[in-house]
Design a protein around this motif. Sequence first.
Motif, PDB file in Angstrom:
ATOM      1  N   TYR A   1      -2.408   2.967  16.149  1.00  0.00           N
ATOM      2  CA  TYR A   1      -1.167   2.212  16.831  1.00  0.00           C
ATOM      3  C   TYR A   1      -0.165   3.461  17.665  1.00  0.00           C
ATOM      4  O   TYR A   1       0.792   3.301  18.254  1.00  0.00           O
TER       5      TYR A   1
ATOM      6  N   GLU B   1       4.700   4.500   8.988  1.00  0.00           N
ATOM      7  CA  GLU B   1       5.127   3.769  10.211  1.00  0.00           C
ATOM      8  C   GLU B   1       5.287   2.324   9.888  1.00  0.00           C
ATOM      9  O   GLU B   1       6.334   1.679  10.393  1.00  0.00           O
ATOM     10  N   ASN B   2       4.371   1.639   9.516  1.00  0.00           N
ATOM     11  CA  ASN B   2       4.360   0.250   9.365  1.00  0.00           C
ATOM     12  C   ASN B   2       4.513  -0.131   7.827  1.00  0.00           C
ATOM     13  O   ASN B   2       4.247   0.432   6.938  1.00  0.00           O
TER      14      ASN B   2
ATOM     15  N   ASN C   1      -5.968   9.165   8.176  1.00  0.00           N
ATOM     16  CA  ASN C   1      -6.378   8.149   9.157  1.00  0.00           C
ATOM     17  C   ASN C   1      -7.942   8.097   9.221  1.00  0.00           C
ATOM     18  O   ASN C   1      -8.382   7.355  10.176  1.00  0.00           O
TER      19      ASN C   1
ATOM     20  N   ILE D   1       0.924  -1.143  -0.028  1.00  0.00           N
ATOM     21  CA  ILE D   1       0.021  -0.119   0.042  1.00  0.00           C
ATOM     22  C   ILE D   1       0.745   1.104   0.027  1.00  0.00           C
ATOM     23  O   ILE D   1       1.922   1.291   0.802  1.00  0.00           O
TER      24      ILE D   1
ATOM     25  N   LEU E   1     -11.273   7.624   7.070  1.00  0.00           N
ATOM     26  CA  LEU E   1     -11.857   7.200   5.589  1.00  0.00           C
ATOM     27  C   LEU E   1     -13.225   7.794   5.442  1.00  0.00           C
ATOM     28  O   LEU E   1     -14.073   8.006   6.492  1.00  0.00           O
TER      29      LEU E   1
ATOM     30  N   PRO F   1     -11.836  -0.661  12.025  1.00  0.00           N
ATOM     31  CA  PRO F   1     -11.689  -1.936  11.513  1.00  0.00           C
ATOM     32  C   PRO F   1     -11.456  -2.670  12.875  1.00  0.00           C
ATOM     33  O   PRO F   1     -10.778  -2.807  13.909  1.00  0.00           O
TER      34      PRO F   1
ATOM     35  N   LEU G   1     -11.953  -1.431   5.378  1.00  0.00           N
ATOM     36  CA  LEU G   1     -13.149  -0.464   5.408  1.00  0.00           C
ATOM     37  C   LEU G   1     -13.056   0.286   4.337  1.00  0.00           C
ATOM     38  O   LEU G   1     -12.152   0.596   3.665  1.00  0.00           O
TER      39      LEU G   1
ATOM     40  N   ILE H   1      -8.897   4.949  11.314  1.00  0.00           N
ATOM     41  CA  ILE H   1      -7.842   3.923  11.251  1.00  0.00           C
ATOM     42  C   ILE H   1      -6.462   4.347  12.007  1.00  0.00           C
ATOM     43  O   ILE H   1      -6.355   5.352  12.405  1.00  0.00           O
TER      44      ILE H   1
ATOM     45  N   GLU I   1       0.378   4.451   1.030  1.00  0.00           N
ATOM     46  CA  GLU I   1       0.081   5.451   2.037  1.00  0.00           C
ATOM     47  C   GLU I   1       0.725   4.932   3.197  1.00  0.00           C
ATOM     48  O   GLU I   1       0.854   3.740   3.395  1.00  0.00           O
ATOM     49  N   GLY I   2       0.938   5.837   4.161  1.00  0.00           N
ATOM     50  CA  GLY I   2       1.650   5.408   5.382  1.00  0.00           C
ATOM     51  C   GLY I   2       2.958   5.713   5.580  1.00  0.00           C
ATOM     52  O   GLY I   2       3.766   5.689   4.298  1.00  0.00           O
TER      53      GLY I   2
HETATM   54  N1  LIG Z   1      -8.828  -0.897   7.813  1.00  0.00           N
HETATM   55  C1  LIG Z   1      -8.253  -0.586   6.613  1.00  0.00           C
HETATM   56  N2  LIG Z   1      -9.440  -0.401   5.626  1.00  0.00           N
HETATM   57  C2  LIG Z   1      -9.067   0.158   4.625  1.00  0.00           C
HETATM   58  N3  LIG Z   1      -7.809   0.813   4.027  1.00  0.00           N
HETATM   59  C3  LIG Z   1      -6.791   0.864   5.147  1.00  0.00           C
HETATM   60  C4  LIG Z   1      -7.117   0.166   6.400  1.00  0.00           C
HETATM   61  N4  LIG Z   1      -6.034   0.398   7.277  1.00  0.00           N
HETATM   62  C5  LIG Z   1      -4.956   0.799   6.478  1.00  0.00           C
HETATM   63  N5  LIG Z   1      -5.435   1.103   5.087  1.00  0.00           N
HETATM   64  C6  LIG Z   1      -4.903   2.064   4.090  1.00  0.00           C
HETATM   65  O1  LIG Z   1      -3.355   1.856   4.321  1.00  0.00           O
HETATM   66  C7  LIG Z   1      -3.160   3.005   4.374  1.00  0.00           C
HETATM   67  C8  LIG Z   1      -1.787   2.823   5.433  1.00  0.00           C
HETATM   68  O2  LIG Z   1      -2.435   2.422   6.729  1.00  0.00           O
HETATM   69  P1  LIG Z   1      -1.849   3.259   8.121  1.00  0.00           P
HETATM   70  O3  LIG Z   1      -2.369   2.548   9.155  1.00  0.00           O
HETATM   71  O4  LIG Z   1      -2.183   4.573   7.992  1.00  0.00           O
HETATM   72  O5  LIG Z   1      -0.466   2.974   7.876  1.00  0.00           O
HETATM   73  P2  LIG Z   1       0.982   3.665   8.908  1.00  0.00           P
HETATM   74  O6  LIG Z   1       0.530   3.091  10.369  1.00  0.00           O
HETATM   75  O7  LIG Z   1       2.067   3.148   8.334  1.00  0.00           O
HETATM   76  O8  LIG Z   1       0.883   5.124   8.684  1.00  0.00           O
HETATM   77  C9  LIG Z   1      -4.233   3.997   4.831  1.00  0.00           C
HETATM   78  O9  LIG Z   1      -3.741   5.240   4.376  1.00  0.00           O
HETATM   79  C10 LIG Z   1      -5.168   3.471   3.991  1.00  0.00           C
HETATM   80  O10 LIG Z   1      -4.893   3.679   2.489  1.00  0.00           O
END
Ligand SMILES: Nc1ncnc2c1ncn2[C@@H]1O[C@H](COP(=O)(O)OP(=O)(O)O)[C@@H](O)[C@H]1O
Length: 320
Positions: A212, A35-36, A197, A30, A199, A80, A105, A209, A32-33
């Motif tokens: 963490y 951290e993980n 974070n 994915i 949606l 979620p 989600l 979402i 975006e993001g």
């Molecule tokens: N439960 C979910 N449903 C739909 N998309 C999700 C969900 N969790 C994460 N994502 C997608 O993954 C991306 C990165 O998730 P995120 O938890 O923000 O990552 P990080 O912790 O690395 O910042 C989000 O911006 C979104 O697009």
Amino acid sequence: MAVYTDVDPDDLAALVARYDIGTLLSCKGIAEGVENSNFLLETTGGRFILTLYEKRVSEGDLPFFVDLLAHLSEKHCPVPAMIRDRGGDAIQRISGRAACIIQFLSGISLTHPSPAQCASAGAALGAMHRAVADFGGTRANSMGREHWREVASATGNLDVVIPGLQAVVDAELDLLDREWPSDLPKHVIHADLFPDNVLMLGDRVTGLIDFYFAATDFRAYDVAVTHASWTFSDDGRNCNLARAGALMRGYAEEICLTDMEVAALPLLARGAALRFLLTRAHDWVHTPADALVTRKDPAPFLARLRRYQAEDAAELFVGI
Ligand SMILES: Nc1ncnc2c1ncn2[C@@H]1O[C@H](COP(=O)(O)OP(=O)(O)O)[C@@H](O)[C@H]1O
Ligand SMILES: N[C@@H](CCOP(=O)(O)O)C(=O)O
């Protein structure tokens, strides 16, 4: 793209086979993001998110996050579920990392929210704060004020990131040490409710979402983090008063902040701006060169900090 750790296809198929979620069809990193490591899984049972926990998430905290999301879900917050395998376990290991498979989600994260969308985000934050009132878990804030000096020191010379930044940060840390409140209402907060974070479909929040950084801290600090991340221009120089007013009004539909909390908001927002300035500066210097991630620019949070330092900053928190 936030993928720090790759996943072996055979290991992934074996992991998915532990669950009642169908058989694996595809797995994509994915974008975006930061951290993980996150992957979108498609199985014959639907879509899921696979998260591998990296640098800032301790494995020991995962049961807290599992319980928190279960509690919020029971209270009808749009969060979620962390899915349990047939043995009842939500926390797994893959590629040497702790990992969870998470409910997907629907919804879109906004980059330029409208005032109506800010109002919905504020209301969702307030509803989440109401929902945690009877949550029994606690977690010390590992990214809270007491840790900001460590983040600054671990970065090295901040002037390498932005000329003059070290002196600004040193002065701000001293001021926040002196003036940070000690007795505002506290409970578990999200602590990172940026637009990416949340949606949304239209003006409706469909998902909260990325819990963490959730921890026990001032609820008004959560409002300040959300204000800092939802109401500014991209460069962080201008706070959009229509967005800010709508965010505060939306939150007020759910929670009435005390006079002391309202008075503390500009200072808490200075803290919020500093916290994200510091972690972004840290990651600007220390993100591994081979990680598939787009580092986030610290400069817009320095600009926000300057705006919150201004004498008229309280005006940014008036609900309309
Ligand atoms: N439960 C979910 N449903 C739909 N998309 C999700 C969900 N969790 C994460 N994502 C997608 O993954 C991306 C990165 O998730 P995120 O938890 O923000 O990552 P990080 O912790 O690395 O910042 C989000 O911006 C979104 O697009
Ligand atoms: N929201 C923070 C960093 C954490 O990133 P996220 O993708 O987990 O929200 C920032 O923007 O600096």
